[in-house]
Write an enzyme that holds these catalytic residues in place. Structure first.
Site, PDB file in Angstrom:
ATOM      1  N   ASP A  88       0.851  -1.196   0.000  1.00 11.90           N
ATOM      2  CA  ASP A  88       0.000   0.000   0.000  1.00 11.90           C
ATOM      3  C   ASP A  88       0.883   1.241   0.000  1.00 11.90           C
ATOM      4  O   ASP A  88       2.099   1.139   0.162  1.00 11.90           O
ATOM      5  CB  ASP A  88      -0.959  -0.019   1.188  1.00 11.90           C
ATOM      6  CG  ASP A  88      -2.237   0.787   0.926  1.00 11.90           C
ATOM      7  OD1 ASP A  88      -2.316   1.491  -0.099  1.00 11.90           O
ATOM      8  OD2 ASP A  88      -3.154   0.727   1.758  1.00 11.90           O
ATOM      9  N   ASP A  94       0.984   3.772   5.632  1.00  9.58           N
ATOM     10  CA  ASP A  94       0.480   3.189   6.864  1.00  9.58           C
ATOM     11  C   ASP A  94       0.208   4.353   7.807  1.00  9.58           C
ATOM     12  O   ASP A  94       1.119   4.875   8.425  1.00  9.58           O
ATOM     13  CB  ASP A  94       1.527   2.240   7.450  1.00  9.58           C
ATOM     14  CG  ASP A  94       1.085   1.640   8.782  1.00  9.58           C
ATOM     15  OD1 ASP A  94      -0.030   1.958   9.264  1.00  9.58           O
ATOM     16  OD2 ASP A  94       1.864   0.855   9.347  1.00  9.58           O
ATOM     17  N   ASP A  95      -1.069   4.751   7.855  1.00  6.43           N
ATOM     18  CA  ASP A  95      -1.453   5.891   8.678  1.00  6.43           C
ATOM     19  C   ASP A  95      -2.064   5.342   9.977  1.00  6.43           C
ATOM     20  O   ASP A  95      -1.365   5.130  10.959  1.00  6.43           O
ATOM     21  CB  ASP A  95      -2.436   6.740   7.860  1.00  6.43           C
ATOM     22  CG  ASP A  95      -2.754   8.069   8.501  1.00  6.43           C
ATOM     23  OD1 ASP A  95      -2.442   8.242   9.690  1.00  6.43           O
ATOM     24  OD2 ASP A  95      -3.317   8.933   7.811  1.00  6.43           O
ATOM     25  N   THR A 115      -5.397   0.751   9.931  1.00  2.91           N
ATOM     26  CA  THR A 115      -6.683   0.053   9.843  1.00  2.91           C
ATOM     27  C   THR A 115      -6.789  -0.811   8.587  1.00  2.91           C
ATOM     28  O   THR A 115      -7.193  -1.979   8.664  1.00  2.91           O
ATOM     29  CB  THR A 115      -7.828   1.091   9.829  1.00  2.91           C
ATOM     30  OG1 THR A 115      -7.633   2.001  10.906  1.00  2.91           O
ATOM     31  CG2 THR A 115      -9.175   0.417   9.979  1.00  2.91           C
ATOM     32  N   LYS A 136       3.620   6.525   8.781  1.00  2.00           N
ATOM     33  CA  LYS A 136       3.513   7.749   9.585  1.00  2.00           C
ATOM     34  C   LYS A 136       3.637   7.406  11.058  1.00  2.00           C
ATOM     35  O   LYS A 136       2.862   6.611  11.588  1.00  2.00           O
ATOM     36  CB  LYS A 136       2.139   8.389   9.372  1.00  2.00           C
ATOM     37  CG  LYS A 136       2.011   9.155   8.082  1.00  2.00           C
ATOM     38  CD  LYS A 136       0.752  10.022   8.141  1.00  2.00           C
ATOM     39  CE  LYS A 136       0.317  10.403   6.756  1.00  2.00           C
ATOM     40  NZ  LYS A 136      -0.940  11.183   6.772  1.00  2.00           N
ATOM     41  N   PRO A 196       2.346  12.059  -5.549  1.00  2.00           N
ATOM     42  CA  PRO A 196       2.342  12.674  -6.884  1.00  2.00           C
ATOM     43  C   PRO A 196       1.147  12.240  -7.725  1.00  2.00           C
ATOM     44  O   PRO A 196       0.618  13.046  -8.499  1.00  2.00           O
ATOM     45  CB  PRO A 196       3.671  12.212  -7.503  1.00  2.00           C
ATOM     46  CG  PRO A 196       4.178  11.103  -6.643  1.00  2.00           C
ATOM     47  CD  PRO A 196       3.585  11.300  -5.294  1.00  2.00           C
TER      48      PRO A 196
END
Lengths: 252, 252
Positions: free
Chosen positions: B135, B138-139, B142, B183, B226
Site C-alpha cells: 500500500d 500506513d497511517d 486500519t 507515519k 504525486p
C-alpha cells in the site's frame, strides 16, 4: 573528447527508444482525461495489471464525479483490476503463437458482486455502466481485444437473464479503452472502435462499439516506461537529451 | 515584495505537507526492495488498490526472480489486486467509527484459483507462498490490519482441509507488508510485526508474524502523493523548494 568514466550519453540519442518521464505521462493523462470525462463519463475503471495500474491511478485523480446526493462533494470513480499476460514463454510455442495467447491471472471478483431481487447477476458490477478499460500501451492490440471481448461476454451473459423488453429498460453498458501510448503499425487483433461518439449504438442493452482514447500515438518504437526503469535518474537524463532533438520517425 | 500574479511559493514552505516526487518514491522503493528481496523473497504481491498500485508496479521491477528451469531468465513476481476503502462518508457514522470501517470493493479472484487432486483450495493462490501486501501509506494501520487478517483467514480456512501432519509438510505461508510511508503516531490497529526475521515462527503451516517494510518513516504530516496531484509540475516545484530547507519535525 572521449569520456574515460564511460558515463557519456549513448551515441544514438535519440535512438529508437521513447522515454517518457513520470511527469510526461501524468500530464498526457490529465490532458486526455478532460476528453474522456466529457465524452464517455466513466462509472468504473478496469485496470489491466501490472501496466494499467499507474495510468488507472492517475486517471482517477482527473475523473472524479460529482456525488448525486451531495453535489458539493466529488467522488472517486472505482477501480477494478484484472491480470492479463501474453503467453510468450513456454517451450514449444511457435513464432506464430507468440504474443497472441493471453493468460488470465486475475479476473473481476464476480463472487462478491450484486444480484438483484430475482437473483440476476451484474457481470462483476459492469452491467449498466460506462466501463473504461485501462492499459499502458496498445501494441499488437491482443490484450485489449481479449479484455474487451471477455468483459463483453460477461455482460451479455448477465443480460440473458432479462427479457428483451427489460433489456431495453436497463441503463446501457458501454465500453471504452484508454492507453497511454498507441503504437502505429499492424495490429494482430481488432476492436470495433467508434469513429465518433455519435456512432454509438445500443443493441440489447449494450453498445456495439468501443470508445478509444490514446494519450499519445507513437511510431512503432520501443517505449521505456518509467516504472520499468532500474535507474530512473538516468532514464530522465536520456529523456531530457532526446527532448532537445527531433523524435524518431516511423519507418516508411 | 508581494507577487501580484499570486504565483509565488506559499508562505509556509516547508509546511506540514510532505511532497515526494515520483522519482523520490521510485528511488525509495528501489532501495527498500533490495532488503525485501534478500530477507523475504516474495512469491506474490497483493496490491491494495488504488494507493498500492503504483508502489506494487515499481516494486515488481526490482523483485524479479530467477527462473527455476532457466537460470539465465528473470521472471516477474505476479501481482494480485484487492480493493479496500475506509468507510468514512456515510451519514450517521460517528467520529469514533470514522476511519475504522473497511469496505471491500474487490478481493482475490478465488473462483479462478487452483485446487489439488483432492479438491482442496489454495486460498486464492496464497497457500505456501511468501505474500507481500503493498500500500502507499500506513497511517492508522486500519486498512493493513484488515487486509492481513482477512488474507490470513483465507489461508487458515484452506489449511483446515489438511491434517496436522500434512500441514507440517506444506511449504509455509508468510506475510509481509510494504508501504511507501509509515507515519509515526498512534495506530488504531496493530499487526504482529516481527522484530527480526529470525523471530519468524511457523505454526500449523503459517507464520505467526508479519515482516514489515516502510520505504520511509515520517512524522504525522500530510503526504501529497504525486499521483493525486492535478498539477504535477507545481507539486515538483514545491518539493524542490522544501528540499532546500529542513523537513518539518514531528510534534513533541
Amino acid at each position: 573528447m572521449s569520456d574515460p568514466s564511460g558515463a557519456a550519453a549513448p551515441a544514438g540519442v535519440p535512438d529508437d527508444h521513447w522515454r517518457p518521464t513520470y511527469e510526461d505521462i501524468h500530464i498526457m493523462i490529465r490532458n486526455m482525461a478532460d476528453i474522456v470525462r466529457e465524452e464517455f463519463q466513466p462509472d468504473l475503471l478496469v485496470a489491466i495489471g501490472g501496466g494499467g495500474f499507474f495510468p488507472a491511478r492517475v486517471l482517477r485523480t482527473f475523473l472524479k464525479k460529482r456525488d448525486e446526493k451531495q453535489p458539493g462533494k466529488m467522488r472517486n470513480v472505482p477501480i477494478q483490476a484484472i491480470g492479463l499476460s501474453l503467453y510468450e514463454e513456454v517451450d514449444g510455442v511457435s513464432e506464430e503463437q507468440i504474443g497472441t495467447e493471453v493468460v488470465r491471472t486475475q479476473w473481476l471478483d464476480t463472487a462478491r458482486r450484486g444480484t438483484d431481487s430475482q437473483g440476476r447477476g451484474d457481470a462483476g458490477g459492469l452491467l449498466g455502466k460506462n466501463v473504461l478499460i485501462v492499459d499502458e500501451v496498445d501494441d499488437s492490440r491482443t490484450t485489449l481485444h481479449y479484455a474487451y471481448h471477455e468483459l463483453l461476454k460477461d455482460v451479455k451473459k448477465a443480460l440473458e437473464a432479462y427479457t428483451p423488453e427489460e433489456r431495453a429498460q436497463l441503463p446501457p453498458t458501454r465500453f471504452a479503452v484508454f492507453v497511454v501510448h498507441n503504437k502505429l503499425g499492424p495490429k494482430r487483433a481488432e476492436l470495433p472502435i467508434l469513429a465518433r461518439p455519435a456512432d454509438d449504438r445500443i443493441v440489447d442493452g449494450v453498445s456495439t462499439g468501443v470508445y478509444y482514447y490514446a494519450a499519445e500515438t507513437t511510431p512503432p518504437v520501443w517505449i521505456d516506461f518509467p516504472w520499468e526503469q532500474t535507474d530512473i535518474l538516468e532514464h530522465n537524463r536520456l529523456a531530457a537529451l532526446a527532448q532537445a532533438q527531433p523524435r524518431p520517425e516511423a519507418p516508411p
